[in-house]
Design an enzyme around this catalytic site. Structure first.
Site, PDB file in Angstrom:
ATOM      1  N   SER A 137      -8.872  -7.546  -3.045  1.00 29.37           N
ATOM      2  CA  SER A 137      -8.870  -7.911  -4.464  1.00 29.37           C
ATOM      3  C   SER A 137      -9.223  -9.383  -4.660  1.00 29.37           C
ATOM      4  CB  SER A 137      -7.485  -7.662  -5.071  1.00 29.37           C
ATOM      5  OG  SER A 137      -7.030  -6.370  -4.785  1.00 29.37           O
TER       6      SER A 137
HETATM    7  N1  SAH Z   1      -4.131  -4.933  -1.116  1.00 32.31           N
HETATM    8  C1  SAH Z   1      -5.454  -4.913  -0.510  1.00 32.31           C
HETATM    9  C2  SAH Z   1      -6.495  -4.357  -1.464  1.00 32.31           C
HETATM   10  C3  SAH Z   1      -6.986  -3.079  -0.948  1.00 32.31           C
HETATM   11  S1  SAH Z   1      -8.012  -2.104  -1.981  1.00 32.31           S
HETATM   12  C4  SAH Z   1      -5.834  -6.258   0.076  1.00 32.31           C
HETATM   13  O1  SAH Z   1      -5.124  -7.236  -0.121  1.00 32.31           O
HETATM   14  O2  SAH Z   1      -6.849  -6.324   0.776  1.00 32.31           O
HETATM   15  C5  SAH Z   1      -7.008  -0.644  -2.133  1.00 32.31           C
HETATM   16  C6  SAH Z   1      -6.713   0.097  -0.863  1.00 32.31           C
HETATM   17  O3  SAH Z   1      -5.974   1.262  -1.226  1.00 32.31           O
HETATM   18  C7  SAH Z   1      -7.910   0.585  -0.057  1.00 32.31           C
HETATM   19  O4  SAH Z   1      -7.836   0.048   1.234  1.00 32.31           O
HETATM   20  C8  SAH Z   1      -7.740   2.111  -0.048  1.00 32.31           C
HETATM   21  O5  SAH Z   1      -8.144   2.704   1.177  1.00 32.31           O
HETATM   22  C9  SAH Z   1      -6.267   2.255  -0.263  1.00 32.31           C
HETATM   23  N2  SAH Z   1      -5.808   3.563  -0.764  1.00 32.31           N
HETATM   24  C10 SAH Z   1      -6.368   4.397  -1.681  1.00 32.31           C
HETATM   25  N3  SAH Z   1      -5.606   5.493  -1.861  1.00 32.31           N
HETATM   26  C11 SAH Z   1      -4.529   5.365  -1.036  1.00 32.31           C
HETATM   27  C12 SAH Z   1      -3.381   6.170  -0.757  1.00 32.31           C
HETATM   28  N4  SAH Z   1      -3.163   7.347  -1.358  1.00 32.31           N
HETATM   29  N5  SAH Z   1      -2.484   5.705   0.150  1.00 32.31           N
HETATM   30  C13 SAH Z   1      -2.673   4.534   0.793  1.00 32.31           C
HETATM   31  N6  SAH Z   1      -3.731   3.721   0.569  1.00 32.31           N
HETATM   32  C14 SAH Z   1      -4.655   4.137  -0.338  1.00 32.31           C
END
Ligand code: SAH
Length: 216
Positions: A63
């Site tokens: 993000s």
């Molecule tokens: N907090 C992260 C942002 C990641 S983007 C950072 O600081 O880099 C959102 C993430 O959510 C992605 O990696 C995606 O694979 C994950 N995601 C989507 N659906 C999910 C689920 N049901 N359970 C766990 N992770 C999930």
């Protein structure tokens, strides 16, 4: 030398975020400390301190710094909190939370992709965070093993609030969650006797995929 330069770029970014968003001091300190460049692919390190999301593999993104700051601010994190994060991605947001809650606190970060979870663990280790546990699973089910949580941070957009997340939140606990597919709104959810939900503005996240998420 390289490190000093990164530190300087980071400070410039965080200074401008804190002026613009009226962030609390704990959030500012944590964002000044966590080396975001260690959480992005090497080829993109030069962009680590621009206020933009960046690709991290599997079609997912880390993000934008302002979004991490806003969410941490709304979560009202305190030392010693136990925090559940849905969507560990690069591990960066979890590291910022870990920095704020300190060593008496713990972050459990759930990630759907094994490959991203593995890299997030390595990033967190490089950056020196030992109070974050990255687990693989469907975060729309929460993570029962360590429940209940003081705070829940959802970093992907859901169709609605997944019921297990409400169950696993302590009474008096707070959750921040983006909701919607094409138009998404960020919500602050407070669990009291019922559930209070207040909108905090339009946002853009990758979808939550899973049982209480979207199909794909
Ligand atoms: N907090 C992260 C942002 C990641 S983007 C950072 O600081 O880099 C959102 C993430 O959510 C992605 O990696 C995606 O694979 C994950 N995601 C989507 N659906 C999910 C689920 N049901 N359970 C766990 N992770 C999930």
């Amino acid at each position: 030398m390289e490190n000093e330069r990164m530190k300087e770029l980071r400070k410039r970014l965080v200074d401008s975020l804190s002026k613009y968003y009226n962030l609390n001091e704990k959030v500012v300190q944590a964002m000044n400390k966590v080396p975001r460049h260690l959480f992005v692919p090497e080829a993109l390190q030069k962009s680590a301190y621009e206020d933009t999301p960046l690709p991290i593999g599997e079609g997912q993104t880390i993000s934008a710094p302002h979004m991490v700051a806003i969410m941490c601010n709304l979560l009202d994190l305190k030392e010693g909190h136990k925090v559940l994060e849905i969507g560990a991605g690069s591990g960066y947001h979890a590291a910022v939370i870990a920095e704020i809650i300190g060593n008496k606190g713990e972050v459990i970060a759930v990630e759907r992709y094994e490959s991203l979870a593995e890299r997030a663990r390595r990033n967190l280790e490089k950056a020196g965070y030992t109070n974050v546990k990255v687990v693989v699973g469907d975060g729309s089910l929460g993570y029962k093993e360590y429940a209940p949580y003081d705070r829940i941070n959802v970093t992907c957009s859901a169709p609605g609030i997944p019921p297990p997340l409400i169950e696993q939140l302590k009474k008096g606990g707070k959750m921040i969650i983006p909701i919607g597919r094409h138009y998404q709104e960020l919500y602050l959810v407070v669990k009291k006797n019922g559930v209070e939900k207040s909108p905090k503005g339009g946002v853009m996240f990758v979808p939550l995929v899973g049982k209480y998420g979207f199909d794909q």
